[in-house]
Design a protein around this motif. Sequence first.
Motif, PDB file in Angstrom:
ATOM      1  N   ALA A 124      26.206  53.924  62.166  1.00 14.41           N
ATOM      2  CA  ALA A 124      27.435  54.714  62.276  1.00 14.41           C
ATOM      3  C   ALA A 124      28.437  54.312  61.214  1.00 14.41           C
ATOM      4  CB  ALA A 124      28.054  54.541  63.664  1.00 14.41           C
ATOM      5  N   THR A 125      29.193  55.301  60.743  1.00 17.85           N
ATOM      6  CA  THR A 125      30.248  55.030  59.771  1.00 17.85           C
ATOM      7  C   THR A 125      31.398  56.003  59.958  1.00 17.85           C
ATOM      8  OG1 THR A 125      30.793  54.872  57.425  1.00 17.85           O
ATOM      9  CG2 THR A 125      29.163  56.510  58.035  1.00 17.85           C
ATOM     10  N   ARG A 126      32.620  55.543  59.674  1.00 20.69           N
ATOM     11  CA  ARG A 126      33.794  56.423  59.735  1.00 20.69           C
ATOM     12  C   ARG A 126      33.997  57.156  58.412  1.00 20.69           C
ATOM     13  NH1 ARG A 126      37.707  55.316  63.762  1.00 20.69           N
ATOM     14  NH2 ARG A 126      38.916  56.968  62.767  1.00 20.69           N
ATOM     15  N   THR A 127      33.279  56.701  57.375  1.00 21.94           N
ATOM     16  CA  THR A 127      33.419  57.344  56.072  1.00 21.94           C
ATOM     17  C   THR A 127      32.125  58.047  55.702  1.00 21.94           C
ATOM     18  OG1 THR A 127      32.613  55.452  54.802  1.00 21.94           O
ATOM     19  CG2 THR A 127      34.940  55.453  55.379  1.00 21.94           C
ATOM     20  N   PHE A 128      32.166  58.809  54.656  1.00 22.38           N
ATOM     21  CA  PHE A 128      30.972  59.526  54.195  1.00 22.38           C
ATOM     22  C   PHE A 128      30.792  59.293  52.700  1.00 22.38           C
ATOM     23  CE2 PHE A 128      27.892  62.016  56.209  1.00 22.38           C
ATOM     24  CZ  PHE A 128      27.435  63.027  55.372  1.00 22.38           C
ATOM     25  N   SER A 129      31.206  58.093  52.258  1.00 18.57           N
ATOM     26  CA  SER A 129      31.190  57.810  50.821  1.00 18.57           C
ATOM     27  C   SER A 129      29.797  57.479  50.298  1.00 18.57           C
ATOM     28  CB  SER A 129      32.147  56.649  50.514  1.00 18.57           C
ATOM     29  OG  SER A 129      31.767  55.502  51.255  1.00 18.57           O
ATOM     30  N   ALA A 130      28.951  56.935  51.147  1.00 15.82           N
ATOM     31  CA  ALA A 130      27.591  56.564  50.722  1.00 15.82           C
ATOM     32  C   ALA A 130      26.629  56.842  51.865  1.00 15.82           C
ATOM     33  CB  ALA A 130      27.540  55.101  50.297  1.00 15.82           C
ATOM     34  N   PRO A 131      26.438  58.083  52.227  1.00 19.06           N
ATOM     35  CA  PRO A 131      25.715  58.418  53.455  1.00 19.06           C
ATOM     36  C   PRO A 131      24.234  58.076  53.455  1.00 19.06           C
ATOM     37  CG  PRO A 131      26.172  60.394  52.193  1.00 19.06           C
ATOM     38  CD  PRO A 131      26.924  59.294  51.547  1.00 19.06           C
ATOM     39  N   THR A 132      23.637  57.849  52.282  1.00 19.46           N
ATOM     40  CA  THR A 132      22.208  57.544  52.242  1.00 19.46           C
ATOM     41  C   THR A 132      21.936  56.075  51.932  1.00 19.46           C
ATOM     42  OG1 THR A 132      21.981  58.091  49.899  1.00 19.46           O
ATOM     43  CG2 THR A 132      21.728  59.893  51.478  1.00 19.46           C
ATOM     44  N   GLU A 133      22.998  55.262  51.908  1.00 19.95           N
ATOM     45  CA  GLU A 133      22.849  53.849  51.558  1.00 19.95           C
ATOM     46  C   GLU A 133      23.191  52.966  52.759  1.00 19.95           C
ATOM     47  OE1 GLU A 133      21.620  53.045  48.737  1.00 19.95           O
ATOM     48  OE2 GLU A 133      21.804  54.971  47.704  1.00 19.95           O
ATOM     49  N   THR A 134      22.465  51.867  52.915  1.00 18.84           N
ATOM     50  CA  THR A 134      22.723  50.979  54.045  1.00 18.84           C
ATOM     51  C   THR A 134      24.132  50.411  53.998  1.00 18.84           C
ATOM     52  OG1 THR A 134      21.744  49.129  52.838  1.00 18.84           O
ATOM     53  CG2 THR A 134      20.301  50.335  54.350  1.00 18.84           C
ATOM     54  N   TYR A 135      24.665  50.174  52.786  1.00 23.33           N
ATOM     55  CA  TYR A 135      26.002  49.587  52.685  1.00 23.33           C
ATOM     56  C   TYR A 135      27.094  50.567  53.080  1.00 23.33           C
ATOM     57  CZ  TYR A 135      26.154  51.895  48.078  1.00 23.33           C
ATOM     58  OH  TYR A 135      26.125  52.810  47.051  1.00 23.33           O
ATOM     59  N   GLY A 136      26.733  51.809  53.305  1.00 21.72           N
ATOM     60  CA  GLY A 136      27.714  52.798  53.719  1.00 21.72           C
ATOM     61  C   GLY A 136      27.988  52.804  55.206  1.00 21.72           C
ATOM     62  N   TYR A 137      27.338  51.902  55.948  1.00 19.16           N
ATOM     63  CA  TYR A 137      27.425  51.919  57.409  1.00 19.16           C
ATOM     64  C   TYR A 137      27.959  50.600  57.945  1.00 19.16           C
ATOM     65  CZ  TYR A 137      25.133  56.305  57.036  1.00 19.16           C
ATOM     66  OH  TYR A 137      24.865  57.609  56.714  1.00 19.16           O
ATOM     67  N   ASP A 138      28.800  50.726  58.954  1.00 15.59           N
ATOM     68  CA  ASP A 138      29.464  49.567  59.534  1.00 15.59           C
ATOM     69  C   ASP A 138      28.789  49.051  60.798  1.00 15.59           C
ATOM     70  OD1 ASP A 138      32.236  51.539  58.741  1.00 15.59           O
ATOM     71  OD2 ASP A 138      31.689  49.725  57.644  1.00 15.59           O
ATOM     72  N   TYR A 139      28.097  49.928  61.484  1.00 14.76           N
ATOM     73  CA  TYR A 139      27.522  49.571  62.781  1.00 14.76           C
ATOM     74  C   TYR A 139      26.047  49.956  62.815  1.00 14.76           C
ATOM     75  CZ  TYR A 139      32.472  49.428  63.827  1.00 14.76           C
ATOM     76  OH  TYR A 139      33.813  49.152  63.797  1.00 14.76           O
ATOM     77  N   TRP A 140      25.270  49.063  63.425  1.00 20.92           N
ATOM     78  CA  TRP A 140      23.823  49.250  63.502  1.00 20.92           C
ATOM     79  C   TRP A 140      23.320  48.936  64.898  1.00 20.92           C
ATOM     80  CZ3 TRP A 140      20.913  50.916  59.365  1.00 20.92           C
ATOM     81  CH2 TRP A 140      21.564  50.947  58.135  1.00 20.92           C
ATOM     82  N   GLY A 141      22.277  49.669  65.292  1.00 17.68           N
ATOM     83  CA  GLY A 141      21.590  49.334  66.518  1.00 17.68           C
ATOM     84  C   GLY A 141      20.526  48.280  66.263  1.00 17.68           C
ATOM     85  N   GLN A 142      19.803  47.922  67.320  1.00 14.45           N
ATOM     86  CA  GLN A 142      18.773  46.878  67.230  1.00 14.45           C
ATOM     87  C   GLN A 142      17.428  47.433  66.768  1.00 14.45           C
ATOM     88  OE1 GLN A 142      19.314  43.480  67.654  1.00 14.45           O
ATOM     89  NE2 GLN A 142      21.385  44.293  67.475  1.00 14.45           N
ATOM     90  N   GLY A 143      17.275  48.727  66.805  1.00  8.56           N
ATOM     91  CA  GLY A 143      16.046  49.340  66.326  1.00  8.56           C
ATOM     92  C   GLY A 143      15.046  49.637  67.420  1.00  8.56           C
ATOM     93  N   THR A 144      14.189  50.616  67.150  1.00 10.35           N
ATOM     94  CA  THR A 144      13.101  50.959  68.049  1.00 10.35           C
ATOM     95  C   THR A 144      11.842  51.167  67.217  1.00 10.35           C
ATOM     96  OG1 THR A 144      12.411  52.446  69.840  1.00 10.35           O
ATOM     97  CG2 THR A 144      13.641  53.453  68.044  1.00 10.35           C
ATOM     98  N   GLN A 145      10.731  50.621  67.686  1.00 10.68           N
ATOM     99  CA  GLN A 145       9.478  50.650  66.923  1.00 10.68           C
ATOM    100  C   GLN A 145       8.772  51.992  67.106  1.00 10.68           C
ATOM    101  OE1 GLN A 145       7.890  48.133  64.889  1.00 10.68           O
ATOM    102  NE2 GLN A 145       6.585  49.880  64.377  1.00 10.68           N
ATOM    103  N   VAL A 146       8.371  52.569  65.981  1.00 13.79           N
ATOM    104  CA  VAL A 146       7.524  53.760  65.978  1.00 13.79           C
ATOM    105  C   VAL A 146       6.245  53.404  65.240  1.00 13.79           C
ATOM    106  CG1 VAL A 146       7.246  56.116  65.123  1.00 13.79           C
ATOM    107  CG2 VAL A 146       9.448  55.373  66.086  1.00 13.79           C
ATOM    108  N   THR A 147       5.123  53.602  65.919  1.00 16.56           N
ATOM    109  CA  THR A 147       3.828  53.319  65.313  1.00 16.56           C
ATOM    110  C   THR A 147       2.970  54.567  65.390  1.00 16.56           C
ATOM    111  OG1 THR A 147       3.973  50.997  65.993  1.00 16.56           O
ATOM    112  CG2 THR A 147       1.808  51.823  65.343  1.00 16.56           C
ATOM    113  N   VAL A 148       2.468  54.995  64.240  1.00 17.02           N
ATOM    114  CA  VAL A 148       1.647  56.193  64.168  1.00 17.02           C
ATOM    115  C   VAL A 148       0.248  55.788  63.728  1.00 17.02           C
ATOM    116  CG1 VAL A 148       1.412  58.506  63.226  1.00 17.02           C
ATOM    117  CG2 VAL A 148       3.696  57.509  63.531  1.00 17.02           C
ATOM    118  N   SER A 149      -0.723  56.024  64.583  1.00 16.89           N
ATOM    119  CA  SER A 149      -2.102  55.675  64.257  1.00 16.89           C
ATOM    120  C   SER A 149      -2.813  56.860  63.614  1.00 16.89           C
ATOM    121  CB  SER A 149      -2.842  55.226  65.507  1.00 16.89           C
ATOM    122  OG  SER A 149      -2.932  56.291  66.424  1.00 16.89           O
ATOM    123  N   SER A 150      -3.770  56.560  62.767  1.00 19.25           N
ATOM    124  CA  SER A 150      -4.498  57.628  62.060  1.00 19.25           C
ATOM    125  C   SER A 150      -5.708  58.091  62.848  1.00 19.25           C
ATOM    126  CB  SER A 150      -4.937  57.123  60.695  1.00 19.25           C
ATOM    127  OG  SER A 150      -5.747  55.970  60.834  1.00 19.25           O
TER     128      SER A 150
END
Length: 124
Positions: A98-124
């Motif tokens: 999440a970010t309050r700004t939109f100065s770097a929307p595709t860059e990690t440094y553009g965001y202030d808050y992060w979640g812990q993540g969720t694993q996605v695994t796709v088998s072939s």
Amino acid sequence: QVQLVESGGGLVQAGDSLRLSCAASSRSFGRYAMAWFRQAQGEERDFVAVVSWDIGVTIYADSVKGRFTISRDNAKNTVYLQMNSLKPEDTAVYYCAATRTFSAPTETYGYDYWGQGTQVTVSS
């Protein structure tokens, strides 16, 4: 301060679909641009998709364009990532940001808050 909690990850087969959710704690959720990033094992964290606070703008990484859809429900303080036609190369930990700004929307440094993540695994 914003707390983000992702859910919806899992193990699926190639071609399947998954919907990730990210619940935010902030009462000002509607003022944040929300994004999804992903990080495969041993790789950098990469941009996936972002939606502006007013849902007026969405941006996607080329690798997911046409397969993934980002959306948000400001009444529920939640952002979603619908993932269709999943491929093994989509395997990663998916993070909400999440970010309050939109100065770097595709860059990690553009965001202030992060979640812990969720694993996605796709088998072939």
